[in-house]
Write a protein that holds these residues in place. Structure first.
Motif, PDB file in Angstrom:
ATOM      1  N   VAL A   1      74.734  40.851  42.989  1.00 19.26           N
ATOM      2  CA  VAL A   1      74.001  42.064  42.697  1.00 19.26           C
ATOM      3  C   VAL A   1      74.992  43.181  42.379  1.00 19.26           C
ATOM      4  CG1 VAL A   1      72.400  43.787  43.614  1.00 19.26           C
ATOM      5  CG2 VAL A   1      72.105  41.376  44.199  1.00 19.26           C
ATOM      6  N   GLY A   2      74.793  43.852  41.246  1.00 18.14           N
ATOM      7  CA  GLY A   2      75.648  44.963  40.847  1.00 18.14           C
ATOM      8  C   GLY A   2      76.961  44.549  40.207  1.00 18.14           C
ATOM      9  N   ALA A   3      77.228  43.267  40.136  1.00 22.30           N
ATOM     10  CA  ALA A   3      78.484  42.791  39.547  1.00 22.30           C
ATOM     11  C   ALA A   3      78.276  42.447  38.085  1.00 22.30           C
ATOM     12  CB  ALA A   3      78.991  41.573  40.307  1.00 22.30           C
ATOM     13  N   ASP A   4      79.366  42.369  37.364  1.00 23.97           N
ATOM     14  CA  ASP A   4      79.274  41.970  35.958  1.00 23.97           C
ATOM     15  C   ASP A   4      80.031  40.674  35.687  1.00 23.97           C
ATOM     16  OD1 ASP A   4      81.800  42.962  36.282  1.00 23.97           O
ATOM     17  OD2 ASP A   4      81.694  44.422  34.653  1.00 23.97           O
ATOM     18  N   LYS A   5      80.574  40.096  36.733  1.00 28.37           N
ATOM     19  CA  LYS A   5      81.358  38.869  36.605  1.00 28.37           C
ATOM     20  C   LYS A   5      80.513  37.661  37.022  1.00 28.37           C
ATOM     21  CE  LYS A   5      85.263  36.626  38.729  1.00 28.37           C
ATOM     22  NZ  LYS A   5      86.139  36.676  39.881  1.00 28.37           N
ATOM     23  N   ASP A   6      80.525  36.642  36.169  1.00 31.31           N
ATOM     24  CA  ASP A   6      79.817  35.403  36.492  1.00 31.31           C
ATOM     25  C   ASP A   6      80.611  34.603  37.521  1.00 31.31           C
ATOM     26  OD1 ASP A   6      77.706  35.856  34.763  1.00 31.31           O
ATOM     27  OD2 ASP A   6      78.631  34.778  33.098  1.00 31.31           O
ATOM     28  N   ILE A   7      79.879  33.919  38.392  1.00 30.16           N
ATOM     29  CA  ILE A   7      80.484  33.061  39.403  1.00 30.16           C
ATOM     30  C   ILE A   7      79.983  31.643  39.164  1.00 30.16           C
ATOM     31  CG2 ILE A   7      80.676  32.589  41.869  1.00 30.16           C
ATOM     32  CD1 ILE A   7      79.941  35.607  42.270  1.00 30.16           C
ATOM     33  N   LYS A   8      80.902  30.705  39.028  1.00 28.24           N
ATOM     34  CA  LYS A   8      80.558  29.295  38.804  1.00 28.24           C
ATOM     35  C   LYS A   8      80.102  28.684  40.132  1.00 28.24           C
ATOM     36  CE  LYS A   8      81.181  25.602  35.992  1.00 28.24           C
ATOM     37  NZ  LYS A   8      80.191  25.365  34.983  1.00 28.24           N
TER      38      LYS A   8
END
Length: 170
Positions: free
Chosen positions: A48-55
Motif C-alpha cells: 500500500v502506497g508503494a510504487d515498487k512491484d514485489i515478486k
C-alpha cells in the motif's frame, strides 16, 4: 486498490512461498478482481502506497458460496479470473445434502465449545440430534455451530428435544 485488495496484497507478500486463502472471492468487486488477477498472472504485488512491484510465489485457495458461472454470465465476475482459479474445483455439498454428518459435527462442536469456554461438554439426546438432522440448514456449518453453541448455553445438562424446539428455531 480498494481496502480489501490492499489487505490482500500484503497477504500475498506475507504468504510468499506458501498458501493464501481468499474467502468469498465471489463478493469481490470487478476492480478488485482485476488486481487479484494481475497478481496471480504476473506473481507481482505492491505494498500500500508503494510504487515498487514485489515478486511473490504463492499457492491460492479460494472459496465462495456463489455460482461463479452464473456471476460471469451476469457480468459480476471475471471469466479470466475464474479460469485462473479453477485449477482444481472442490464442491462441498450443503449440510442439507449430508444430514448423516450432523451427529459427528454436533459432537465436534460440543467438544470445541466446551474447550473454548473451559466447561465440561454437554451431551445431546438422540431425539435432539434427530430433530437437528431434520432442520433446514440454510446457513450450513456456520449455522449449525451457532445453534449448538446456543443450545449449550441455554439448554439443560443434556440437550433435549424440547431444548432444540425452544432455542434452535429461526
Amino acid at each position: 486498490f480498494t481496502s480489501a485488495v490492499k489487505d490482500r496484497a500484503g497477504k500475498f507478500e506475507a504468504a510468499d512461498g506458501g498458501t493464501i486463502f481468499l474467502d468469498e472471492i465471489g463478493d469481490m468487486s470487478l476492480a478488485a478482481q482485476a488486481k487479484v488477477l494481475r497478481a496471480l498472472q504476473e506473481n507481482l504485488v505492491q505494498r500500500v502506497g508503494a510504487d515498487k512491484d514485489i515478486k511473490v510465489n504463492v499457492r491460492v485457495v479460494a472459496a465462495t458460496n456463489k455460482d461463479l458461472k452464473k456471476e460471469i454470465a451476469e457480468g459480476r465476475f471475471r471469466e479470466d479470473l475464474y479460469h485462473r482459479l479453477a485449477v482444481i474445483l472442490i464442491k462441498v455439498p450443503a449440510l442439507n445434502e449430508r444430514r448423516d454428518d450432523i451427529p459427528l459435527l454436533i459432537e465436534h462442536f460440543t467438544a470445541k465449545i466446551a474447550e473454548e469456554q473451559g466447561n465440561i461438554a454437554k451431551s445431546f439426546s438422540p431425539a435432539a440430534i434427530k430433530l437437528l438432522q431434520e432442520y433446514d440448514w440454510t446457513g450450513n456449518i456456520r449455522e449449525l455451530r451457532n445453534v449448538v453453541e446456543r443450545l449449550i448455553i441455554l439448554g439443560g445438562t443434556e440437550i433435549s428435544e424440547n431444548d432444540v424446539k425452544l432455542f434452535a428455531s429461526k
